[in-house]
Motif scaffolding. Sequence first.
Motif, PDB file in Angstrom:
ATOM      1  N   ARG A   1      -2.912   6.510   1.127  1.00 22.37           N
ATOM      2  CA  ARG A   1      -1.493   6.337   1.242  1.00 22.37           C
ATOM      3  C   ARG A   1      -1.149   6.431   2.562  1.00 22.37           C
ATOM      4  O   ARG A   1      -1.548   7.026   3.388  1.00 22.37           O
TER       5      ARG A   1
ATOM      6  N   SER B   1       2.317   6.363   5.290  1.00 20.27           N
ATOM      7  CA  SER B   1       3.553   6.860   5.393  1.00 20.27           C
ATOM      8  C   SER B   1       4.313   5.577   6.345  1.00 20.27           C
ATOM      9  O   SER B   1       3.747   4.957   6.635  1.00 20.27           O
TER      10      SER B   1
ATOM     11  N   ILE C   1       0.855  -1.196  -0.082  1.00 15.92           N
ATOM     12  CA  ILE C   1       0.094  -0.052   0.129  1.00 15.92           C
ATOM     13  C   ILE C   1       0.870   1.290   0.071  1.00 15.92           C
ATOM     14  O   ILE C   1       0.503   2.409  -0.628  1.00 15.92           O
ATOM     15  N   TYR C   2       1.905   1.029   0.714  1.00 13.64           N
ATOM     16  CA  TYR C   2       2.953   2.278   0.614  1.00 13.64           C
ATOM     17  C   TYR C   2       3.513   2.739  -0.598  1.00 13.64           C
ATOM     18  O   TYR C   2       3.554   3.914  -0.930  1.00 13.64           O
ATOM     19  N   GLU C   3       3.810   1.570  -1.344  1.00 16.05           N
ATOM     20  CA  GLU C   3       4.279   1.773  -2.688  1.00 16.05           C
ATOM     21  C   GLU C   3       3.258   2.095  -3.736  1.00 16.05           C
ATOM     22  O   GLU C   3       3.495   2.450  -4.938  1.00 16.05           O
ATOM     23  N   ASP C   4       2.052   1.720  -3.435  1.00 14.00           N
ATOM     24  CA  ASP C   4       1.053   1.877  -4.470  1.00 14.00           C
ATOM     25  C   ASP C   4       0.456   3.305  -4.555  1.00 14.00           C
ATOM     26  O   ASP C   4      -0.115   3.731  -3.756  1.00 14.00           O
ATOM     27  N   GLU C   5       0.937   4.021  -5.811  1.00 15.89           N
ATOM     28  CA  GLU C   5       0.444   5.351  -6.011  1.00 15.89           C
ATOM     29  C   GLU C   5      -0.952   5.676  -6.124  1.00 15.89           C
ATOM     30  O   GLU C   5      -1.840   6.656  -5.973  1.00 15.89           O
ATOM     31  N   ASN C   6      -1.861   4.582  -6.354  1.00 17.71           N
ATOM     32  CA  ASN C   6      -3.024   4.604  -6.557  1.00 17.71           C
ATOM     33  C   ASN C   6      -3.855   4.050  -5.474  1.00 17.71           C
ATOM     34  O   ASN C   6      -5.206   3.619  -5.483  1.00 17.71           O
ATOM     35  N   ALA C   7      -3.395   3.806  -4.622  1.00 22.14           N
ATOM     36  CA  ALA C   7      -4.104   3.122  -3.127  1.00 22.14           C
ATOM     37  C   ALA C   7      -5.249   4.005  -2.750  1.00 22.14           C
ATOM     38  O   ALA C   7      -4.942   5.369  -2.875  1.00 22.14           O
TER      39      ALA C   7
END
Length: 518
Positions: free
Chosen positions: A292, A294, A283-289
């Motif tokens: 987001r 931290s 989830i941290y790396e998914d820009e479309n989550a």
Amino acid sequence: MAETEQCIFLLGFLASIIFFITLLAKTRSKSRLPPTPRALPIIGHMHLLGPLPHQAFHKLAAQYGPLVYFYIGSKPCVLASTPELAKEILKTQEANFLNRPRVANLDYLTYGSSDFATIRYGPYWKFMKKLCMNELLGTRTLDRFLPIRNEEIKRFLKHVLKKAEVNEEVNVGGELKRLTNNIISRMMLRTRCSDDEHEADEVRKLVKELNELGAQFNLSDTIWFCKYLNLQGNKKRLKDARDRYDALMEKIMKEHENARKKRMEIGDEGDGVKDILDILLDIYEDENAEMRLSRENIKAFIMNIFGAGTDTSSITVEWGLAELINHPKLMEKLRQEIDSVVGSNRLVQESDIPNLSYLQAVVKEILRLHPAGPLIVRESIEDCTIAGYDIPAKTQLFVNVWSLGRDPNSWKNPLEFRPERFTIEQEWSVKSNMLDVRGQHDQMLPFGIGRRSCPGASLALQFVPTTLAALVQCFEWKTSVGESTVIVDMEEGPGLALPRAQPLVCVPRTRITGILSL
């Protein structure tokens, strides 16, 4: 203490006397508040609480009634101690009590309440709740981690077996904490805390230190003029503990990220079983989550799971074994059920729990008398009315779960340890054999109730009965001096998870050994 802080403290002390008297007079004149004990300037009713607040609250309710209004320093509070009030506050008026009060120590340790447990109710909390229920602590994820739990429980039992072979005492609570720590560590991070004994001790000490610091009383939370003063001198200790935790988690997260990158480069998906940190990093790396996360969110959430999960389940099993040792006939009844259903050729498993009705009754009785969360703590968002009394906004709420389990209007002989009250054969309270412990019945709320109930309930209700059953199946437990059997002391100690005042130290005697080698 510096001269400036001394002056501020003295001025604040004098001003708070005037403030406190004025506040009481204004509040009383405008509102119909619940019964209130006599308060002292500055500290309010803090002198009535003591080291075990749930027990002190129980005495307050016995003297002043089921709804009590009081002050911790300058902080207004209300105490509820009956199932009816718990239902009205946490179900009927749940929307007004969805926030937990902000506590200075926890706020700092969790990166400004970046976690799931203490953050204010809102979009992030809703996202994390859904994530917990569907992914992190949901049924599918817990099923994937079943081999880990089985392996760690068997490893734990083999360790106890070695102690039994040389007639050596076992600190049951300490060993159970190692077990839960290892299970959680492997579920969260795919590593055991005990692979390196030195590292294991450091991890356990750090988790314990964070728990103690988070639960430590802080004057800045209760007395308004102390908010910006470091009168207790704990800022340095808080910073040191969080810095060490942060460094440890950064190291682990970077190792995970490097391993993920290498697998991606060679197209290796591993065994396909992601640990919880991997899910959070996705989830941290998914820009479309949808939301987001931290790095602080991830670290704080993992702190929640380690902090809550390590103590609560292990302490519950420890209380359960202590109760059974003090009630040998009930221990034998449970052992006979396990022998009848499981036999002596294999170790009891999580899949056996639905077929062990008396074990389920024993666990419910443990949770009734020894809830790992003795107090539900919330804060009112707006002014409201409870049981005909006015409750102002920003009032801290305590629902005494410990008292609910001892309410004579709900339970016959409430101080007795009687699992039979939860069986069909012999009812000891109304429909108690059908009673659910996940918040459906207001007379028993060991995991809380409503939207902010404990997300780890499913894991606890798999681990606790399985581990307790294995201890009963594989060993006999003695606390003895010479030929005399010693009754286990059942005094409670201070702490958020209702620990024992004295650790449970026993000598195990091997009952079944062959199944541990399978």
